[in-house]
Design a protein around this motif. Structure first.
Motif, PDB file in Angstrom:
ATOM      1  N   GLN A 151       0.805  -1.222  -0.037  1.00  0.00           N
ATOM      2  CA  GLN A 151       0.009  -0.191   0.000  1.00  0.00           C
ATOM      3  C   GLN A 151       0.749   1.194  -0.113  1.00  0.00           C
ATOM      4  OE1 GLN A 151      -0.510  -2.333   2.458  1.00  0.00           O
ATOM      5  NE2 GLN A 151      -2.226  -3.434   1.318  1.00  0.00           N
ATOM      6  N   ASN A 152       1.227   1.648  -1.231  1.00  0.00           N
ATOM      7  CA  ASN A 152       2.258   2.916  -1.132  1.00  0.00           C
ATOM      8  C   ASN A 152       1.555   3.811  -2.509  1.00  0.00           C
ATOM      9  OD1 ASN A 152       4.562   2.533   0.900  1.00  0.00           O
ATOM     10  ND2 ASN A 152       4.215   0.626  -0.342  1.00  0.00           N
ATOM     11  N   LEU A 153       0.985   4.963  -2.183  1.00  0.00           N
ATOM     12  CA  LEU A 153       0.308   5.710  -3.011  1.00  0.00           C
ATOM     13  C   LEU A 153       1.264   6.215  -4.176  1.00  0.00           C
ATOM     14  CD1 LEU A 153      -2.615   6.803  -3.490  1.00  0.00           C
ATOM     15  CD2 LEU A 153      -1.988   8.755  -2.221  1.00  0.00           C
ATOM     16  N   SER A 154       0.922   5.918  -5.321  1.00  0.00           N
ATOM     17  CA  SER A 154       1.771   6.468  -6.290  1.00  0.00           C
ATOM     18  C   SER A 154       1.638   8.048  -6.532  1.00  0.00           C
ATOM     19  CB  SER A 154       1.184   5.973  -7.689  1.00  0.00           C
ATOM     20  OG  SER A 154       1.437   6.955  -8.650  1.00  0.00           O
ATOM     21  N   HIS A 160      -3.983  12.508 -11.421  1.00  0.00           N
ATOM     22  CA  HIS A 160      -3.344  11.613 -10.426  1.00  0.00           C
ATOM     23  C   HIS A 160      -3.660  10.251 -10.918  1.00  0.00           C
ATOM     24  CE1 HIS A 160      -2.435  10.748  -5.944  1.00  0.00           C
ATOM     25  NE2 HIS A 160      -1.402  10.266  -6.720  1.00  0.00           N
ATOM     26  N   SER A 164      -2.419   2.882  -8.994  1.00  0.00           N
ATOM     27  CA  SER A 164      -2.763   1.691  -9.261  1.00  0.00           C
ATOM     28  C   SER A 164      -3.483   0.911  -8.060  1.00  0.00           C
ATOM     29  CB  SER A 164      -1.516   0.847  -9.822  1.00  0.00           C
ATOM     30  OG  SER A 164      -1.033   1.301 -10.884  1.00  0.00           O
ATOM     31  N   PHE A 165      -4.664   0.434  -8.455  1.00  0.00           N
ATOM     32  CA  PHE A 165      -5.386  -0.304  -7.460  1.00  0.00           C
ATOM     33  C   PHE A 165      -5.367  -2.063  -7.884  1.00  0.00           C
ATOM     34  CE2 PHE A 165      -7.963   3.650  -6.554  1.00  0.00           C
ATOM     35  CZ  PHE A 165      -7.310   3.954  -5.455  1.00  0.00           C
ATOM     36  N   THR A 166      -5.300  -2.705  -6.650  1.00  0.00           N
ATOM     37  CA  THR A 166      -5.495  -4.301  -6.853  1.00  0.00           C
ATOM     38  C   THR A 166      -6.476  -4.668  -5.729  1.00  0.00           C
ATOM     39  OG1 THR A 166      -3.272  -4.083  -7.228  1.00  0.00           O
ATOM     40  CG2 THR A 166      -4.181  -6.509  -7.103  1.00  0.00           C
ATOM     41  N   PRO A 167      -7.797  -4.782  -6.463  1.00  0.00           N
ATOM     42  CA  PRO A 167      -8.739  -5.125  -5.258  1.00  0.00           C
ATOM     43  C   PRO A 167      -8.349  -6.555  -4.880  1.00  0.00           C
ATOM     44  CG  PRO A 167      -9.768  -4.728  -7.502  1.00  0.00           C
ATOM     45  CD  PRO A 167      -8.429  -4.635  -7.553  1.00  0.00           C
TER      46      PRO A 167
END
Lengths: 180, 564
Positions: free
Chosen positions: A48-51, A145, A148-151
């Motif tokens: 969990q690291n915000l791009s 912005h 990338s998300f991975t549900p």
């Protein structure tokens, strides 16, 4: 001699330090180092690291890109507002606009796949709050912005605005659906 | 000695009449702002309570704007200017520099407050305290804040001028007292704060008037927070100064060591402002390196300073109590403290609440990645109600009880009620803080009128049922806190109007100031070479709570979606 009067020694710098103060300062300093270490450490091991990938854009340009995305991948219309439900290919780009007062369109994702979300506002500042995953991102006008998300769970998610955006702030809600 | 000085019969302090007047007018203005902001707060609290949901949406956003400005900015800053004059003119026993300028500063602040409240109440500036561009308020909104800030800046310079006078006229020997040192810290941060405010609010005013085409949203946030966050650092520096002052007033306590306490204040000046970047942790366009540098290196050194004060303030109380003979066990010193004296109880609740509730939550949510979980949820107001309300406001209330006889020369009325007030207010606000933070961890957004989404035409989100319970508990806590706040305002205003006037040389009938223990009394206190074992044990309990909570949040973060 109290805190209300000048110190006894003219040069306060030369006063001795109490032992319990030294113990505590050592603990606190080491703890600060641990906390300083944790943030870069999570960039290496955490998921969990915000791009911070960001592009300058304009409301018109961003709306155009979103419209093209909706035109290409819409699978159906849904909900009280009959919004398009857009199902992009895994690994693909996703465009979502924040505007007074909704998030548009509805997105359908597949669990375990990664998507590149493009977020921007068409007007004021908004807050992208994905519930119940509890992911909260600031959305600004003229900044695109890319995150990338991975549900990791299927279900229906809400996108709630959590940056105050005027009198209709509480009307601002969108949907993301995650399927197996 | 000039006619304008008098000697306080209780404390022996040398008081300069124009400085006393300035302290009085600022303190009264502060309490009025607290009252107005508190009424707004009650309305906000009752609307957030789902079963009550008092106000319509437009009024809710209006009240929330007025609440933030009146208590977070106006009450705090008015009181802080009074504190600056106290820490300079009163503690150093000198003239106040150019009282005429002090009046000008005060007048500007009052005009700013009136103008601001007018424009907010008119409904043309329901933009929240943060007024994030490009959302636009009426130009008077920005102008009122600029006037208030300039007034406060004038106050800061009167304070600096007073320090120069004291030095020139040699009214004290050696270094300034620790409390004055803390006030200097607050004033230096205030100057930085107000300059940042000017840099962002002046262009925003010009934009609202049509002279500038655009205010960039990110630029606004970056500079606004250099103002908005730093203004909270003035509060921190000021209320810690008040803690030290009260420890000396109530116990005759001396700093455990001048060096440590002063260095801790100095670190605030060096590191606090940079920490304001923690408001931008989930913003686009800000690099991770920039976020991490400012929130780790910079913020943790400021946090370290707060944790040091968190030890040295109760530590100074413990050693003074032990020196007075309350030396057995770990906590006799604390049990035998004057818990019925609101000046002490208010200060001590402020210390514990600020550290345990405000401090731990603030540092944890200031982590770059953990912030993703809580940004703009109710967790944020939960956190700062612990720092600014339990921390700052309660500390200021505690000192006000003492200022009434000393500066206003009136006996406090309703002393029994006063002795209960810090507990009511502290408990209520602790509830507000904890329950809002709880709702925030469940994802409930801040500044939101209706989390049931009853007006969206059918697109809803259902928060966990616990969120409703937490909001109801928060509503009940609001009632308790507002009751505590109302009692405070009533006692202070009542005392100023109807309290018995004290004669020039008459001592107050209540306890005013403790005589400090002698150096010999301090010999051999404590246990096993540690002078303050009780405080050290409390500090270690704090540390363990902090570390556990910090890592629980990392674990919680690891469970959500992958984000990259």
């Amino acid at each position: 001699m109290t805190s209300l009067s000048p110190p006894k020694d003219r040069i306060w710098w030369n006063e001795p330090i109490e032992r319990s103060e030294l113990i505590w300062i050592t603990i606190v300093f080491l703890w600060g180092l641990v906390m300083t270490f944790m943030m870069p450490f999570w960039h290496v091991v955490g998921n969990q690291n915000l791009s911070t990938e960001t592009y300058r854009t304009t409301p018109e340009r961003f709306m155009q890109k979103t419209q093209a995305f909706v035109d290409e991948y819409t699978v159906r219309n849904e909900g009280p507002r009959q919004y398009p439900v857009v199902k992009p290919p895994p690994g693909g780009d996703v465009y979502m606009v924040a505007r007074l007062w909704d998030f548009w369109p509805i997105i359908e994702l597949t669990k375990g796949e990664t998507y590149r979300f493009h977020l921007s506002s068409l007007d004021w500042q908004h807050g992208f709050s994905l519930q119940p995953a509890n992911i909260n991102i600031q959305v600004l006008p003229k900044y695109e912005h890319v995150v990338s998300f991975t549900p990791n769970k299927s279900g229906e998610y809400s996108v709630i605005c959590n940056e105050y955006c005027g009198i209709g702030h509480h009307l601002m809600i969108g949907k993301i659906i995650v399927v197996e | 000695m000039s006619q304008q000085f008098r000697i306080c019969p209780d404390t022996g302090l040398k008081l300069y009449q124009p400085a006393e007047t300035m302290i009085k007018v600022h303190a009264v203005a502060a309490v009025v702002c607290l009252l107005v902001g508190g009424i707004y707060g009650l309305l906000v609290g009752l609307t957030r309570w789902p079963a009550v949901h008092l106000l319509p949406a437009d009024w809710f956003y209006l009240a929330l704007t007025g609440h933030g400005l009146n208590v977070l900015i106006f009450w705090c800053i008015f009181f802080e200017i009074a504190l600056l004059y106290f820490a300079s003119s009163v503690l150093l026993g000198c003239r106040l520099a150019v009282p005429r300028f002090a009046w000008v500063g005060f007048a500007l602040m009052v005009i700013g407050v009136l103008m601001n409240n007018y424009i907010v109440m008119s409904g043309e500036a329901s933009v929240m305290m943060t007024s994030y561009a490009p959302m636009e308020a009426h130009p008077l909104f920005y102008l009122s804040l600029i006037l208030f800030a300039v007034g406060a800046l004038v106050g800061c310079f009167v304070f600096f001028g007073t320090l120069v006078i004291a030095k020139e006229e040699k009214t004290y020997e050696g270094s300034v007292p620790l409390v004055t040192f803390g006030a200097i810290t607050a004033a230096i941060i205030a100057v930085f704060t107000i300059i940042s405010g000017a840099i962002i609010l002046i262009p925003t005013l010009l934009w609202s008037l049509g002279f500038l085409a655009e205010i960039d949203a990110l630029m606004y946030r970056l500079i606004w927070w250099a103002f908005g966050h730093s203004s909270q650092q003035i509060n921190v520096a000021a209320h810690i100064t008040v803690w030290y002052a009260i420890a000396s007033i109530v116990f005759g306590a001396k700093p455990m060591s001048e060096k440590v306490s002063r260095m801790a204040f100095f670190m605030y000046i060096l590191f606090l402002q940079l920490a304001s970047v923690h408001h931008l942790l989930v913003d686009p366009g800000v690099s991770s390196e920039f976020k991490m540098f400012n929130t780790s290196y910079a913020m943790y050194l400021a946090v370290m300073a707060s944790m040091v004060h968190g030890l040295t303030v109760p530590g100074s109380i413990e050693s003074a109590q032990r020196a007075k003979g309350f030396n057995s066990g770990l906590f006799e010193w604390l049990r035998r403290a004057p818990w019925g004296n609101p000046t002490f109880s208010g200060m001590f609740i402020s210390l514990v609440g600020f550290g345990f509730l405000g401090g731990i939550s603030g540092v944890t949510m200031g982590v770059e990645q953990i912030n993703i979980l809580v940004h703009n949820t109710l967790y944020v107001p939960g956190h700062f109600h612990a720092t600014v309300v339990i921390g700052t406001t309660l500390a200021f209330m505690a000192l006000t009880y003492w200022l009434v006889p000393v500066i206003f020369r009136r006996e406090l009325i309703w002393k029994r009620l006063a002795s209960w007030q810090p507990y009511l207010f502290g408990l209520g606000m602790a509830g507000v803080s904890v329950f809002l933070m709880g709702a925030g961890t469940l994802g409930v957004p801040r500044r939101h009128w209706d989390i049931t989404f009853s007006t969206t035409g059918g697109i809803v989100h259902e928060f966990p049922a616990a969120a409703n319970t937490l909001l109801a508990l928060s509503g009940l806590s609001v009632l308790l806190a507002v009751l505590g706040g109302a009692i405070f305002c009533l006692i202070i205003v009542g005392s100023l109007l109807f309290g018995r006037k004290l004669g020039v040389d008459e001592k107050s009938s209540t306890f005013i100031i403790a005589s400090p223990p002698s150096d010999a009394d301090y010999e051999g206190i404590g246990k096993g070479g540690i002078a303050v074992p009780g405080t050290l044990v409390m500090a270690i309990v704090f540390f363990v709570a902090f570390a556990v909570y910090y890592f629980i949040n990392w674990k919680y973060l690891a469970q959500t979606w992958g984000i990259s």
